[in-house]
Design a protein around this motif. Structure first.
Motif, PDB file in Angstrom:
ATOM      1  N   SER A   1       0.831  -1.206   0.000  1.00  0.00           N
ATOM      2  CA  SER A   1       0.000   0.000   0.000  1.00  0.00           C
ATOM      3  C   SER A   1       0.867   1.258   0.000  1.00  0.00           C
ATOM      4  CB  SER A   1      -0.924   0.002   1.221  1.00  0.00           C
ATOM      5  OG  SER A   1      -1.674   1.192   1.259  1.00  0.00           O
TER       6      SER A   1
ATOM      7  N   ARG B   1      -1.028   9.216   2.772  1.00  0.00           N
ATOM      8  CA  ARG B   1      -2.443   9.508   3.027  1.00  0.00           C
ATOM      9  C   ARG B   1      -2.686  11.014   3.127  1.00  0.00           C
ATOM     10  NH1 ARG B   1      -3.196   6.983   7.841  1.00  0.00           N
ATOM     11  NH2 ARG B   1      -2.764   8.919   8.950  1.00  0.00           N
TER      12      ARG B   1
ATOM     13  N   ASP C   1      -5.679  14.185  -4.949  1.00  0.00           N
ATOM     14  CA  ASP C   1      -6.742  13.219  -5.242  1.00  0.00           C
ATOM     15  C   ASP C   1      -8.048  13.942  -5.563  1.00  0.00           C
ATOM     16  OD1 ASP C   1      -8.057  10.847  -5.566  1.00  0.00           O
ATOM     17  OD2 ASP C   1      -8.305  10.447  -3.424  1.00  0.00           O
TER      18      ASP C   1
ATOM     19  N   GLY D   1      -6.117   8.754  -6.161  1.00  0.00           N
ATOM     20  CA  GLY D   1      -5.818   8.058  -4.907  1.00  0.00           C
ATOM     21  C   GLY D   1      -6.590   6.774  -4.691  1.00  0.00           C
TER      22      GLY D   1
ATOM     23  N   ASP E   1      -6.174   3.951  -1.640  1.00  0.00           N
ATOM     24  CA  ASP E   1      -7.256   3.737  -0.672  1.00  0.00           C
ATOM     25  C   ASP E   1      -7.610   2.252  -0.567  1.00  0.00           C
ATOM     26  OD1 ASP E   1      -7.443   6.398  -0.072  1.00  0.00           O
ATOM     27  OD2 ASP E   1      -9.217   6.793  -1.296  1.00  0.00           O
TER      28      ASP E   1
ATOM     29  N   ARG F   1      -4.651   0.235   1.044  1.00  0.00           N
ATOM     30  CA  ARG F   1      -4.548   0.582   2.469  1.00  0.00           C
ATOM     31  C   ARG F   1      -5.658  -0.116   3.256  1.00  0.00           C
ATOM     32  NH1 ARG F   1      -6.296   5.278   5.262  1.00  0.00           N
ATOM     33  NH2 ARG F   1      -6.948   6.139   3.259  1.00  0.00           N
ATOM     34  N   THR F   2      -6.873  -0.139   2.690  1.00  0.00           N
ATOM     35  CA  THR F   2      -7.997  -0.820   3.349  1.00  0.00           C
ATOM     36  C   THR F   2      -7.719  -2.316   3.475  1.00  0.00           C
ATOM     37  OG1 THR F   2      -9.542   0.807   2.460  1.00  0.00           O
ATOM     38  CG2 THR F   2     -10.478  -1.277   3.213  1.00  0.00           C
TER      39      THR F   2
ATOM     40  N   ALA G   1     -14.367   2.898   1.914  1.00  0.00           N
ATOM     41  CA  ALA G   1     -13.147   3.610   1.500  1.00  0.00           C
ATOM     42  C   ALA G   1     -13.356   4.322   0.167  1.00  0.00           C
ATOM     43  CB  ALA G   1     -11.976   2.631   1.390  1.00  0.00           C
TER      44      ALA G   1
ATOM     45  N   GLN H   1     -15.784   7.378   0.764  1.00  0.00           N
ATOM     46  CA  GLN H   1     -15.109   8.490   1.445  1.00  0.00           C
ATOM     47  C   GLN H   1     -14.110   9.187   0.515  1.00  0.00           C
ATOM     48  OE1 GLN H   1     -13.394   6.634   4.908  1.00  0.00           O
ATOM     49  NE2 GLN H   1     -15.408   6.208   5.836  1.00  0.00           N
ATOM     50  N   GLY H   2     -13.366   8.408  -0.256  1.00  0.00           N
ATOM     51  CA  GLY H   2     -12.401   8.984  -1.188  1.00  0.00           C
ATOM     52  C   GLY H   2     -13.071   9.763  -2.296  1.00  0.00           C
TER      53      GLY H   2
END
Length: 929
Positions: A754, A817, A824, A861, A865, A868-869, A919, A922-923
């Motif tokens: 990630s 992040r 992003d 991004g 994301d 990372r999740t 995720a 939200q992104g």
């Protein structure tokens, strides 16, 4: 040409009852004039007089514009009466400004012969057509050299017009200046073609009209036409060179308003017409063609007016975001499985196509009168090919010599296209008109006619350039008359950033690509497809499958399934055998399969190739599907095909063909691993036996099976004597794949994959493929193939910064992040695209991994994301395959859980899907703010 504008006709065109709403609702001139007179009664200071005038006119103008806009929104297609209303309102403002300037600011009781001034509208304003934000082009005409009085009047007028926020284009000239400058500059000459007297000295305006005709226009039609056509070609080149540009310019683009206006300018210059309707009387257009002219003009003006009202400025580019808003303003709705914007753009492209046909007819009519010279090469060669009866060659174009004989046999509606290809000539507009007027002859009996079938298939197979015949048939309505199932996709726009063309044009582009491969023009670029065709395939099946592959688009159902069902009816009608019909149906049903497998799956995974080989079943079908897939991708747009896709398809084709010929049992991990180790030993000739044995035993099986030899060699060198605190990176151009290959070696730790994606996202890199493996002694070996924003490998000069950012991020000096927040973002013009998020889990496609496929809206991004999740939920990512289709992306991850098992439990998969969706949401929210 009449020597002056017919003022009565002009007045009639701008009569109050020709507006979208009553003139009295727009502007009450008597009341406004009285208000101005009252306000100026006690004023003598010039600045105060101007300010008071502007205040009153500004309120009146704003009110009038609001009335027009409101009426237009209620009647969103009524552009003709709307543009006249805006022009008339501007007339009232400009004339009152002139009145204040000449009677209150600079009164002249006894003007001399030289102190006269005529106010004239030119350009689009002179034509009496204005969009809400159009420029106001004015000519201040004086009889002789500019006098101090005229200078003062003009200066005061311009101050007031500018204070009124009008975008004024102006020139102050004598009649003599106009003639001289217009002779030198075609832009000035064109603006004067459409001059219109507004106010001031009327005799002076008439004198200009008389001298323009006698001293300039007369006898210079040829040069004017040539200049306008050169200008048109250059304009089209700048706007993309074709009608089917995804973000067309409604004014300057091919098939736009400027093309229609050019026809009128030339007609007015040559024949003196005051109205486009006069072109019918001159025999340039038939009444039906003139109706097409009016319909296209009204539609394009409506679009332009809506663009101006939505943006509040002179916007003529139909960008993606504005397409959605204009579609809504014009009353289009979502229905039939398609968005409102797609219905709107289909209507737009159909009108643009109509403008193209009108232009072709008009230019050939000019050639017929020898006003526009024939192309030089035609005149030099002077050779006329012979055409079979009932055809003839006219102006080096194929036409119909005997209309009765032509219409007596309805198969001639197809035969004429065959004759055009045989003689190497274009169709004459007379022939086009005849075909367009008699499309009803193409009935069900003709569709079942054996000779008609033969001709149609021969048009595809026998003349070497099928795209030319198909494009002309499509533009004239013959293609969808002969294959009615084709009609829904004509001018059908797909509202996304991936497809550059309408569906029908994409289809023709695909067939054009196939013809180019057959003509051996792409051997170097497409060796596999060229080799397949060289060895021989069923050409009829391939061409018919390409012609029909997207025929099911635009409905609620999957277009591959629906297209195959439609092909089941159409293919037999075209005379194909039962076996060929079955193959065509299969190719259409699975025409996306090879592209999907190659771009969305790990081809090094044995089950990927095994599953694809089972679906294809034979080398014959593999060959056909490979060529169709190549043509389909290349037909999407000029930059869609690249080396990356070529390598993926080539590898899948080679592996599948080998499997089909030598047996699927050879596709196993152990065979691949042993072969990879053997090749590495043979390559590392300077390594001793001990080091080679250590390297060969250092990695697990998937490492050997998943990476190419070049990567094995790089990682062997990166890992050689590496220390635990080292980060080793190798960046290199991979020419075969048209990408930069980034290899990383370091001690493994959770979330490392990630962090790597975050580092690459920070430098704007687009990841197209990635694999990560952990060695038996705890080192991570990851390889990413990346491209820049233009889809190309990184230049050497940029690699240093790329390396620095990667190292900083991996060492924790930069937190991806946080740093990605500002990068992003989704551009405003791209926010109108809807891409639903779909997440699937597949435990059958790989022997040892669960395959998670995430389809969603692309943004810088997103991959970070997602990885990372997954990392936060203790998911081990072995590899990632990224396929981008414009604004849509499909990210595929080959994963295991923390103990090395697949995700079999429904509850675990559901929890993971929920986290991924959160995720993404939200992104997406962050990217739109």
């Amino acid at each position: 040409m009449a020597q002056v504008s017919d003022l009565a006709a002009e007045l009639e065109a701008n009569a109050p009852d020709s507006f979208i709403c009553p003139a009295s609702d727009i502007f009450d001139r008597q009341r406004v004039a009285a208000d101005i007179a009252a306000a100026l009664d006690d004023l003598s200071n010039e600045r105060e007089i101007r300010a008071a005038t502007v205040a009153i006119l500004s309120r009146a103008r704003d009110a009038g514009r609001a009335v027009i806009a409101s009426a237009f929104k209620a009647q969103p297609f009524a552009s003709r009466t709307t543009t006249r209303a805006y022009s008339w309102l501007t007339d009232q403002i400009v004339e009152l400004v002139l009145d204040v300037s000449t009677t209150r600011l600079h009164p002249l009781p006894n003007p001399t012969q030289g102190e006269k001034l005529s106010l004239i509208a030119v350009g689009g304003y002179g034509r009496g057509e204005m969009a809400p934000e159009s420029d106001v082009d004015l000519l201040f005409l004086t009889p002789y050299k500019m006098t101090p009085w005229a200078e003062s009047v003009i200066e005061s007028m311009l101050y007031m017009l500018w204070d009124l926020k009008l975008k004024v284009g102006h020139a102050s000239r004598t009649v003599k200046d106009c003639i001289r400058l217009a002779r030198e500059d075609y832009t000035i000459r064109t603006s004067l073609v459409e001059y219109r007297y507004l106010a001031g000295d009327e005799k002076l305006a008439k004198r200009l009209g008389a001298q323009l005709w006698s001293d300039l226009f007369k006898g210079t039609a040829g040069e004017f036409i040539e200049a306008k056509l050169d200008e048109r070609s250059e304009r089209h080149r700048k706007q993309g060179g074709q009608r089917y540009v995804v973000e067309p310019n409604v004014k300057e683009g091919k098939g736009g308003l400027r093309d229609l206006q050019s026809l009128f300018w030339i007609s007015k210059y040559v024949n003196g017409v005051k109205d486009a309707a006069d072109l019918v009387g001159l025999g340039v257009f038939s009444p039906e063609e003139f109706e097409t002219f009016v319909t296209a003009e009204d539609f394009l003006w409506a679009v332009r007016c809506h663009l101006h009202l939505i943006t509040g400025r002179a916007t003529d580019q139909l960008t993606f975001d504005l397409q959605v808003e204009v579609a809504e303003a014009m009353g289009y709705t979502d229905h039939g499985g398609r968005r409102a914007v797609e219905h709107f753009m289909q209507a737009y492209f159909r009108q643009a196509n109509s403008v193209g046909e009108l232009t072709r007819i008009f230019l050939t009519a000019l050639e017929a009168t020898h006003t526009k010279p024939e192309p030089m090469l035609v005149r030099l060669l002077g050779r006329r090919k012979r055409a079979k009866a009932p055809y003839a060659i006219k102006q080096n174009r194929l036409t119909v010599a005997d209309e009765d004989a032509f219409l007596a046999d309805n198969v001639n509606m197809l035969r004429i296209f065959e004759e055009a290809l045989r003689t190497g000539t274009l169709l004459h507009p007379d022939a086009m008109r005849l075909i367009a007027a008699n499309l009803d002859l193409i009935d069900e009996d003709m569709r079942q006619n054996k000779e008609a079938r033969r001709i149609f298939i021969d048009l595809l197979l026998k003349h070497g350039n099928p795209e030319r015949g198909l494009r002309r048939m499509n533009e004239l309505g013959v293609l969808d008359a002969f294959i009615p199932e084709f009609a829904p996709i004509v001018a059908m726009m797909q509202f996304n950033m991936y497809h550059h063309y309408t569906v029908d044009e994409h289809t023709i582009q695909c067939i054009s690509n196939l013809a180019q491969i057959e003509r051996k023009e792409l051997i170097e670029e497409l060796p596999v497809a060229s080799g397949i065709l060289e060895r021989g395939v069923n050409r009829k099946v391939l061409y018919v499958a390409l012609l029909l592959h997207d025929i099911g688009k635009g409905r609620d159902e999957d277009h591959s399934i629906l297209g195959a069902q439609i092909a089941r009816k159409v293919a037999p009608r075209l005379g194909l055998s039962k076996k060929d019909c079955d193959t065509v149906e299969w190719l259409i049903r699975y025409h996306l399969l090879m592209s999907d497998v190659a771009q969305k799956r790990d081809i090094s995974e044995p089950r990927t190739v095994r599953g694809f080989a089972k679906a294809v079943k034979s080398v014959e079908r593999l060959d056909l599907l490979t060529v169709l897939t190549v043509c389909d991708i290349r037909g999407v747009g000029p930059d869609t095909w690249n080396n990356w896709k070529a390598v993926l398809l080539r590898n899948l084709y080679t592996a599948t063909k080998d499997a089909l010929q030598n047996g699927l049992e050879d596709l196993n991990r152990e065979t691949r691993e042993n072969e990879a180790k053997r090749v590495l030993r043979a390559t590392l000739t300077d390594w001793n036996a001990k080091a080679l044995k250590a390297e060969a035993g250092r990695h697990y099986g998937p490492y050997w099976q998943g990476l190419p030899l070049a990567a094995h060699v790089i990682f062997a060198n990166l890992l050689h004597d590496i220390s635990d605190d080292e980060i080793r990176i190798d960046l290199m151009l991979d020419e075969d794949r048209d990408a930069t290959r980034a290899c990383f070696a370091m001690v493994d730790h959770p979330g490392l994959f990630s962090r790597m994606t975050g580092a690459l996202a920070l430098v704007g890199a687009n990841i197209v493929d990635a694999s990560s493996y952990t060695s038996k002694d705890g080192y991570a070996t990851a390889v990413f193939w990346i491209q820049d924003n233009d889809g190309h490998p990184y230049k050497e000069s940029r690699l240093s910064r790329l390396r620095q950012m990667i190292v900083k991020t991996l060492k924790g000096e930069v937190v991806a992040r946080d740093a990605l927040v500002s990068k992003d973002k989704i551009k405003k013009r791209e926010r109108a695209f809807r891409v639903p998020t779909n997440i699937t889990f597949d435990n059958e496609g790989s022997e040892i991994y669960t395959i998670i496929e995430v389809e969603s809206r692309d943004r810088p991004g997103l991959l970070f994301d997602l990885t990372r999740t997954l990392a936060n939920n203790h998911v081990y990512i072995a590899s990632a395959v990224i396929a981008t289709y414009g604004e849509q992306v499909v990210d595929t991850f080959y994963v295991k859980d923390m103990v090395g098992l697949k995700y079999y439990a429904d509850s675990k998969r559901a929890a993971l899907e929920r986290k991924l969706r959160e995720a993404i949401a939200q992104g997406s929210e962050r990217a739109r703010t």
